[in-house]
Design an enzyme around this catalytic site. Structure first.
Site, short mmCIF file in Angstrom:
data_model
loop_
_atom_site.label_atom_id
_atom_site.label_comp_id
_atom_site.label_asym_id
_atom_site.label_seq_id
_atom_site.Cartn_x
_atom_site.Cartn_y
_atom_site.Cartn_z
N LYS A 191 -11.68 -3.26 -4.11
CA LYS A 191 -12.45 -2.15 -4.02
C LYS A 191 -11.88 -0.95 -4.83
CE LYS A 191 -14.09 -2.92 0.61
NZ LYS A 191 -13.61 -2.61 1.94
N LYS A 227 -5.59 -9.48 -7.23
CA LYS A 227 -6.69 -9.58 -6.45
C LYS A 227 -7.82 -8.84 -6.66
CE LYS A 227 -6.87 -7.78 -2.29
NZ LYS A 227 -6.56 -7.50 -0.81
N LYS A 274 0.80 -1.13 -0.17
CA LYS A 274 0.13 0.24 -0.02
C LYS A 274 0.92 1.24 -0.10
CE LYS A 274 -4.32 -1.45 2.01
NZ LYS A 274 -5.35 -1.10 2.82
#
Ligand code: AMP
Ligand code: TRP
Length: 337
Positions: free
Chosen positions: A202, A199, A116
């Protein structure tokens, strides 16, 4: 070591953006399955969401949306404890204690933080770095013994075990359980519909790469029909999917939606072409997901009712959490009046 603890489930989902099929199959559907087997505590982890910027008005809507997703999928707020994290301040309080137990070296090994933060590690919030220690607090505040999560959270549950063990060791108190991650079933890692090596999340660039729990029947069908595949038909055996990430993902989604194993899906469609399998998958997904998205929309039309449910859940959560926090303070030597 967990045997002295009453079996209890805890898990949570961040209200950051909309819920996806990954959240449903990797988490919510499995949460519902554990309901009734033991005490279950499910949380909308809003304090985790703000580790990256969230628009304040959208955060409230997203918090209600996760709650609506839980309920629409079959979570019963009278059987499970359902609440949002920030209403139970003990999460943040125990999180601080664990910031003083966890070691910087442990945090530096967290792959999700590295992913991230990327090359921007100097600019991300301190909260994003400390996030796994708050997650440990979420779990251990309830002395939870079982934590159902998707594959991507395994390392964080392992860190939770390390924190519990170090706390117990340092304070010579057998106080926190060594929690088991529960990562099972065919869809612990649902992949992106446009790139089977990534993956489903969102926050991907294109809406076509994910199914949202709020998508209507037309969108669900369209996205599956346009999903990327390779040119080969389905194999005759499950092993034949080994180096075919897109094909394997679609078979695993089918299996998870229909409560069967991927092997059984292949046995039902051996050698089938995409012209057969994709429409079958689209029909199945619409049958399972569209009623849930309708129910979510209905629930979201009455935000005050969702808020009441979360508030009642928070009262029940506090009743478990507060004595565990008080005892923790006592063990650590923090003076209480
Ligand atoms: P998050 O949306 O990151 O808060 O994730 C909430 C839960 O959903 C966690 O247990 C995740 O592991 C799970 N989850 C999220 N995305 C996926 C995915 N693509 N496949 C399987 N599980 C997922
Ligand atoms: N970190 C989890 C995620 O990103 C969400 C989460 C926060 C969680 N606290 C938790 C999951 C406690 C399980 C238990 O998906």
């Amino acid at each position: 070591m967990t045997s002295q603890f009453t079996p209890r489930v805890f898990s949570g989902i961040k209200p950051s953006g909309g819920l996806t099929l990954g959240n449903y199959l990797g988490a919510i559907k499995r949460f519902v399955g554990m309901q009734g087997q033991m005490e279950t505590v499910y949380c909308v982890v809003d304090m985790h969401a703000i580790t990256v910027w969230q628009d304040p008005a959208e955060l409230k809507t997203a918090t209600r949306e996760v709650a609506a997703g839980y309920i629409a999928a079959g979570l019963d707020p009278t059987k499970s404890i359902l609440f949002n994290q920030s209403q139970v301040s003990a999460h943040a309080e125990l999180g601080w204690i664990f910031n003083c137990v966890a070691r910087v070296g442990w945090m530096n090994r967290m792959t999700q933080f590295k992913d991230k933060a990327g090359s921007n590690a100097e600019k991300v919030s301190l909260g994003l770095y400390a996030y796994p220690s708050l997650m440990a607090a979420d779990i251990l505040l309830y002395h939870a013994t079982h934590v159902p999560v998707g594959e991507d959270q395994k390392q964080h549950v392992e860190l939770t075990r390390d924190i519990a063990a170090k706390f117990n060791h340092d304070f010579k108190a057998d106080f926190f359980p060594i929690t088991d991650p529960v990562i099972d079933g065919p869809a612990t890692r649902v992949m992106n519909l446009r790139d089977g090596t990534k993956k489903m999340s969102k926050s991907g660039e294109s809406d076509m790469e994910r199914i949202n729990m709020l998508d209507d029947a037309d969108k669900i069908a369209k996205k599956f029909k346009k999903a990327k595949t390779d040119p080969e038909p389905l194999p005759e055996t499950y092993e034949g999917l080994k180096d075919r990430p897109e094909a394997r993902n679609l078979v695993e989604i089918y299996a998870a939606l229909n409560d069967m194993t991927p092997e059984a899906v292949i046995a039902e469609y051996p050698g089938a072409g995409w012209g057969t399998f994709k429409p079958a998958l689209a029909d199945l997904a619409v049958a399972k997901l569209a009623p849930m998205s309708d129910e979510m929309r209905r629930l979201m039309d009455d935000p005050a009712e969702i808020d009441r449910t979360l508030m009642a859940g928070a009262d029940r959560a506090r009743a478990i959490a507060q004595p565990i926090l008080e005892k923790t303070y006592d063990i650590v030597g923090l003076l209480r009046g």
